[in-house]
Design an enzyme around this catalytic site. Structure first.
Site, PDB file in Angstrom:
ATOM      1  N   ASP A 121       2.345   7.870   4.435  1.00  0.00           N
ATOM      2  CA  ASP A 121       3.453   7.956   3.489  1.00  0.00           C
ATOM      3  C   ASP A 121       3.503   6.723   2.593  1.00  0.00           C
ATOM      4  O   ASP A 121       3.094   5.636   2.991  1.00  0.00           O
ATOM      5  CB  ASP A 121       4.778   8.098   4.248  1.00  0.00           C
ATOM      6  CG  ASP A 121       4.883   9.464   4.912  1.00  0.00           C
ATOM      7  OD1 ASP A 121       4.280  10.417   4.385  1.00  0.00           O
ATOM      8  OD2 ASP A 121       5.542   9.572   5.964  1.00  0.00           O
ATOM      9  N   ALA A 136       4.630  -3.205   5.060  1.00  0.00           N
ATOM     10  CA  ALA A 136       3.968  -2.116   5.773  1.00  0.00           C
ATOM     11  C   ALA A 136       5.021  -1.261   6.457  1.00  0.00           C
ATOM     12  O   ALA A 136       6.188  -1.657   6.560  1.00  0.00           O
ATOM     13  CB  ALA A 136       2.999  -2.683   6.805  1.00  0.00           C
ATOM     14  N   LYS A 137       4.592  -0.108   6.933  1.00  0.00           N
ATOM     15  CA  LYS A 137       5.565   0.830   7.515  1.00  0.00           C
ATOM     16  C   LYS A 137       6.221   0.290   8.779  1.00  0.00           C
ATOM     17  O   LYS A 137       7.364   0.610   9.064  1.00  0.00           O
ATOM     18  CB  LYS A 137       4.894   2.166   7.764  1.00  0.00           C
ATOM     19  CG  LYS A 137       4.547   2.719   6.405  1.00  0.00           C
ATOM     20  CD  LYS A 137       4.816   4.083   6.102  1.00  0.00           C
ATOM     21  CE  LYS A 137       3.506   4.812   6.135  1.00  0.00           C
ATOM     22  NZ  LYS A 137       2.482   4.205   5.265  1.00  0.00           N
ATOM     23  N   ARG A 138       5.496  -0.591   9.479  1.00  0.00           N
ATOM     24  CA  ARG A 138       6.078  -1.116  10.718  1.00  0.00           C
ATOM     25  C   ARG A 138       7.227  -2.097  10.447  1.00  0.00           C
ATOM     26  O   ARG A 138       7.925  -2.519  11.357  1.00  0.00           O
ATOM     27  CB  ARG A 138       5.003  -1.794  11.573  1.00  0.00           C
ATOM     28  CG  ARG A 138       4.357  -2.971  10.886  1.00  0.00           C
ATOM     29  CD  ARG A 138       3.322  -3.672  11.732  1.00  0.00           C
ATOM     30  NE  ARG A 138       2.638  -4.664  10.907  1.00  0.00           N
ATOM     31  CZ  ARG A 138       1.627  -4.396  10.108  1.00  0.00           C
ATOM     32  NH1 ARG A 138       1.143  -3.175  10.055  1.00  0.00           N
ATOM     33  NH2 ARG A 138       1.079  -5.344   9.357  1.00  0.00           N
TER      34      ARG A 138
END
Ligand code: GLU
Length: 290
Positions: free
Chosen positions: A13, A234-236
């Site tokens: 995503d 980032a997604k994290r």
């Protein structure tokens, strides 16, 4: 035709930093009366459904584009034809080096760090035949320069290394640097707005474009979004996708517009106050709240 583009890789995503780059690419294209194209760079790692979610995110942000998005996986003939053309000109050679061999090879003084040292450049027919039995070859383009200079609207004059870079990987997949140049030229893209993590690739791409008889595009490498530690977002890092942000009540376009010092509720409204020279030149530090 004159066009800008956004070229996401559907490996997952988009996060708010990617969306910000997409908005900037749209603003730059529209501000300069260009078409705006979407190209799905799906030659590499593809996550099922990611393309559809990425396009839905761009639409939800209010971006529009000209024509249907194109997919690199549907354009393999185009890349093959270009590789064949370069091959006919004697500008392609097979490379059997592993990543490790390249890292461990002694670098010649005129090679910048990380540049391909030319190990397979002048193999004999016998040596090539021996190596073919060991592993599949990648293809490299024979470059006759050590560096190439591009002009970037944000970074100014930028000179970077051009080595004999890979144009087709050992697994047969066209390399990013080749596909991007072939596509931009074939699609009439003459303005490339993207994250500044790709600035170092621009000299190789502009050099290849020139070799293929194309004019390199105008480059605009925009600052990335960073997390609180100064690393690439980032997604994290928390709630960073459009859906996650909306779920926590965040107005995503408003958040991005604010980070750019722009005012408006739609991309069209942002366009009215968009002034490239006034954009922040520093990375955008975004600290997700959830
Ligand atoms: N597909 C690349 C990415 O998502 C962008 C390539 C480009 O804009 O040239 O990082």
């Amino acid at each position: 035709m004159s066009a800008g583009r956004y070229a996401p890789s559907p490996s997952g995503d988009l996060h708010v930093g990617n969306l910000r780059t997409a908005l900037l690419a749209w603003l730059w294209a529209r501000h300069t009366d260009r078409d705006f194209l979407i190209r799905v760079e799906d030659l590499d790692r593809v996550r099922p459904g990611a393309e559809q979610r990425q396009l839905a995110d761009l639409r939800a942000l209010g971006l529009d584009w000209d024509g249907e998005p194109v997919r690199q996986s549907e354009r393999l003939d185009l890349y093959d034809a270009t590789i064949a053309r370069l091959r006919d000109q004697g500008l392609v050679y097979e490379c059997f080096c592993t990543r490790r061999e390249i890292l461990e090879a002694p670098t010649a003084p005129h090679h910048p760090p990380g540049a391909y040292p030319g190990t397979c450049r002048d193999l004999t027919d016998v040596e090539r035949a021996e190596r073919r039995a060991l592993r599949p070859a990648a293809l490299r383009v024979r470059s006759d320069v050590a560096t190439f200079t591009v002009h970037d609207e944000i970074h100014g004059t930028y000179e970077g290394a051009v080595d004999d870079f890979v144009i087709r990987r050992g697994d047969g997949v066209p390399a990013y640097n080749l596909a991007v140049v072939v596509d931009d030229s074939a699609q009439g893209v003459d303005q490339v707005v993207r994250g500044d993590d790709l600035l170092a690739s621009a000299p190789r791409q502009a050099w290849l474009a020139t070799l293929l008889g194309a004019t390199p595009p105008a480059y605009v490498h925009v600052p990335l979004a960073l997390n609180a530690e100064g690393q690439r977002l980032a997604k994290r890092d928390g709630a960073v996708t459009r859906v996650e942000l909306q779920d926590t009540g965040v107005d995503v376009l408003g958040l991005i517009a604010g980070s750019l010092g722009l005012d408006g509720r739609t991309p069209e409204e942002l366009l009215a106050s968009f002034e490239p020279a006034e954009l922040p030149r520093e990375p955008w530090v975004y600290v997700p709240t959830a």
